[in-house]
Design an enzyme around this catalytic site. Structure first.
Site, mmCIF file in Angstrom:
data_model
loop_
_atom_site.group_PDB
_atom_site.id
_atom_site.type_symbol
_atom_site.label_atom_id
_atom_site.label_comp_id
_atom_site.label_asym_id
_atom_site.label_seq_id
_atom_site.Cartn_x
_atom_site.Cartn_y
_atom_site.Cartn_z
ATOM 1 N N ASP A 1 0.829 -1.207 0.000
ATOM 2 C CA ASP A 1 0.000 0.000 0.000
ATOM 3 C C ASP A 1 0.866 1.261 0.000
ATOM 4 O O ASP A 1 2.045 1.230 0.376
ATOM 5 C CB ASP A 1 -0.886 0.036 1.253
ATOM 6 C CG ASP A 1 -2.062 -0.926 1.157
ATOM 7 O OD1 ASP A 1 -2.123 -1.676 0.162
ATOM 8 O OD2 ASP A 1 -2.897 -0.946 2.086
ATOM 9 N N HIS B 1 3.787 -2.265 3.198
ATOM 10 C CA HIS B 1 3.837 -0.918 2.629
ATOM 11 C C HIS B 1 5.202 -0.724 1.977
ATOM 12 O O HIS B 1 6.225 -0.897 2.649
ATOM 13 C CB HIS B 1 3.609 0.135 3.727
ATOM 14 C CG HIS B 1 2.261 0.018 4.366
ATOM 15 N ND1 HIS B 1 1.978 -0.903 5.359
ATOM 16 C CD2 HIS B 1 1.098 0.698 4.126
ATOM 17 C CE1 HIS B 1 0.729 -0.787 5.727
ATOM 18 N NE2 HIS B 1 0.153 0.180 5.003
#
Lengths: 514, 212
Positions: free
Chosen positions: A327, A468
């Site tokens: 993400d 991430h």
């Protein structure tokens, strides 16, 4: 006078004895001298065997020594969940659907037979596979690359079934493929009918010579042997550098004529016959000659450029699929993450933030070009539940439009920042929302070991892992995470591949497959 | 006169002693002859074949022949017609071929021939290990149908003094009934040379012709 007579008598007897002794000596010596040994004479040489018999240990499965798996092949593996006791590993030629399909079909059929025999259906599991319980039947599919040269690859696939550790069936097939996709065949198509019979004759005669037969020529007519039986018996074939043909005989191979001969010393349970190149050529079909020519030339294996994992369909009912997702990117570390994924033929899905995507368009294009999923993570990363429906629509549509412009493809999924989603957000977003089954909490910088453990050990087949790519600590650990997942038997796929068998509809919220 | 008496007695004694010695020598020679002469005669080279020659063996009404190639030497004086002994031109391999009328199977026949072989006490097991001793009780037999229609059963037994290749040859086409004509070919070759001399025996065996 008396003395004279006695003396003459003695002399006569002595002369007679001397004459007799001389005669005996002459006869004996003349007998020996009459027929002296002929130093130039040697026994007639035995007929040479036309094929060479190489006796291998019973454990050896391959007619030739296997070679290391060439770089560029895609080694696939599956393993069943706890009760199914199945492991399988084989090597695919990237992008060669015909060849890869044949191998996968072989594995599927073996797994289906195993399921039917055991009553336990196959479902993907992870490594290490739990030890089989007593009495359990296990299935193992293994591979060896037995030859690779030019555009020809020869891969041996061995399917072994065991009960309580005792092998109950053992089938080996050698597949030959042109790496460009021109053909896939098994070696039972290499020999003509007359070639099969000629090979039988040469094998029988070589075995006869090996076993000390007086009459080396085969006496039984080769026409007595059904061609189909010969094709089955002589199906394990490959070629060595130089073009000689190597045929591994099935265990216990014999003929009535050979049965009558005393076995020669040595274990005959695994015999490989080596046929010289010229003799082999005369036995081969056109396809067989192409294979012989390619493998005999010994050129380095030529493989097509590897396609990306995310570009090929993956059957997640067979493979243990897992989706690694990133993400908040793209960011300064995203290229490194892409490098690590590609080096391991692994796919991932990037839920990118629209505003970041337009700042790093080349990275987004690279993600797409390398087969990874590029999906929607809103334009500015707000909590969508705090927005009005119109705000949600704006966040989603603006980002999807930008990503479509960059990749040329429609965006299929979105991920709500922070996982904040409700019915209104779902309804407004329309796109299916993808959450996760494992949150690594990497943004908390938990340390490498903890991050690795969370990403690798907590996931199960069908899982979705949240990371991430904007954190250096995460990007640095991606190689270890991917290696760890592969070592557990996972295939890393995109979310789209993971959900391909049951695509979520509009407004759906998904946190794992199945 | 009285002076001649001792001399006469002396001569008589010498004659008696001489006769005794002569008798002893004659006895020794006769005894040695009985033992040695048959062997000497059996191994006496009588013919060297200058061309390939067919040698005939007979037993009763049966006969068979084998082919001796140029340079081979036939051994034996006063040999019976059912046996022929041959020596290869290098004199290193000796074959004894005999014809028999028998109703016994080849392996039984061969086992008997093996057990009467001098190889039986060839390798003392306690010196070389039992596994090195020639296994004369349970040899591994090979059966072959030759291209000329003959059937042959054969085995090779290794020994310390010589290797033995034994072959029993018959012709299924020659005659019928329980009794049949077989040729037993027993060949001794130098130790460790059985493979090398296998063709010698094979050629002998494949040349067999049985006529009844």
């Amino acid at each position: 006078m008396i003395r004279d007579r006695t003396s003459r008598g003695r002399m006569t007897r002595r002369r007679m004895l001397a004459v007799v002794a001389g005669l005996v000596a002459v006869v004996v010596l003349s007998a020996c001298a009459q027929y002296p040994a002929d130093p130039d004479w040697v026994p007639r040489a035995r007929e040479g065997a036309t094929v060479e018999l190489v006796v291998a240990s019973p454990e050896s499965a391959s007619p030739a020594s296997s070679i290391p798996t060439p770089t560029g092949l895609d080694v696939r593996r599956i393993q069943g969940a706890a009760d199914s006791s199945i492991t399988a590993e084989w090597a695919e030629i990237p992008g060669n659907d015909a060849f890869n399909g044949v191998l996968v079909d072989r594995v599927r059929s073996a797994a289906a037979e195993h399921a039917q025999a055991t009553g336990v259906g196959f479902s993907p599991g992870t490594l290490p596979v739990a030890g089989a319980p007593p009495g359990a039947t296990t299935l193992a599919v293994t591979f060896e690359i037995v030859a690779a040269a030019g555009t020809v690859l020869a891969e041996q696939v061995r399917v072994t079934r065991s009960t309580d550790g005792v092998v109950t069936s053992d089938e080996t097939t050698v597949y030959f493929a042109d790496t460009t996709g021109a053909f896939v065949m098994t070696s039972d198509a290499f020999l003509t009918d007359s070639g099969l019979r000629a090979l039988l004759k040469q094998i029988v005669e070589s075995v006869k010579i090996d076993r000390g037969a007086f009459e080396p020529s085969m006496q039984q007519s080769v026409e007595d042997f059904p061609v189909n039986q010969l094709r089955a018996d002589f199906s394990d074939i490959t070629f060595a550098n130089g073009g000689s043909m190597q045929v591994r005989l099935p265990a216990g191979f014999t003929t009535p004529e050979l049965d009558r001969l005393a076995p020669s010393p040595g274990d005959r349970t695994s015999t490989t016959v080596v046929v010289p190149s010229g003799a082999a050529f005369a036995m081969l079909t056109e396809h067989g000659r192409v294979i012989q020519d390619a493998l005999g030339a010994g050129q380095p294996l030529s493989l097509p450029a590897a396609s990306f994992r995310g570009d090929r369909p993956v059957d997640c009912a067979l493979f243990s699929c897992v989706a690694l997702t990133f993400d908040d990117g793209p960011g300064p570390y995203t290229d490194g993450v892409l490098d690590a994924l590609n080096a391991r033929r692994s796919a991932a899905t990037f839920f990118v933030v629209g505003s970041s995507a337009v700042r790093r368009p080349s990275v987004v294009r690279r993600m797409h070009a390398e087969g990874h999923g590029v999906e929607n993570h809103t334009w500015s990363h707000p909590s969508l539940t705090s927005l009005t429906p119109a705000g949600v629509v704006d966040q989603i549509q603006r980002t999807s439009g930008a990503l479509s412009n960059l990749t040329g493809e429609r965006v299929a999924y979105f991920r709500p920042p922070y996982g904040d989603i409700d019915a209104e957000v779902s309804a407004a977003a329309v796109l299916p929302a993808i959450l996760w089954s494992v949150d690594t909490l990497d943004w908390q910088k938990p340390g490498d070991a903890v991050l690795l453990e969370r990403a690798v050990q907590r996931v199960s087949p069908g899982g979705i892992i949240l990371c991430h790519d904007v954190h250096e600590s995460t990007a640095r650990m991606v190689p270890a995470i991917v290696d760890g997942l592969i070592a557990r038997g996972f295939t890393l796929v995109t979310v789209e591949q993971l959900l391909a068998s049951h695509p979520p509809g509009p407004g759906a919220v998904v946190s794992r497959a199945g | 006169m009285p002076a001649e008496m001792p001399s006469r007695r002396h001569r008589v004694r010498r004659v008696l002693i001489g006769l005794g010695i002569a008798a002893a020598i004659a006895g020794l020679l006769a005894g040695g002859g009985v033992i040695l002469l048959p062997k000497l005669l059996a191994n006496y080279p009588v013919t060297r074949f200058e061309t390939t020659t067919r040698v005939v063996l007979r037993s009763g009404e049966s006969s068979a022949s084998i082919e001796a190639q140029r340079g081979w030497v036939k051994l034996g004086v006063f040999e019976p017609p059912d046996v022929v002994r041959l020596l290869t031109p290098d004199r290193r391999s000796r074959s004894e071929v005999s014809i028999q009328e028998t109703d016994r199977d080849a392996e039984t026949l061969g086992l008997g021939a093996l057990q009467s072989s001098t190889l039986a006490d060839d390798v003392p097991a306690d010196e070389t290990g039992a596994e090195d001793a020639p296994d004369l009780d349970a040899p591994t037999w090979s059966d072959e149908s030759l291209a000329n229609g003959l059937e042959v059963t054969h085995t090779t037994v290794e020994g310390a003094r010589a290797d033995l290749i034994l072959a029993i040859v018959s012709d299924p086409a020659a005659g019928s009934g329980p009794s049949r004509t077989v040729l037993v070919v027993r060949t001794e070759v130098p130790p460790g040379q059985a493979d090398r001399y296998l063709t010698v025996v094979a050629d002998l065996v494949m040349s067999v012709e049985v006529s009844g």
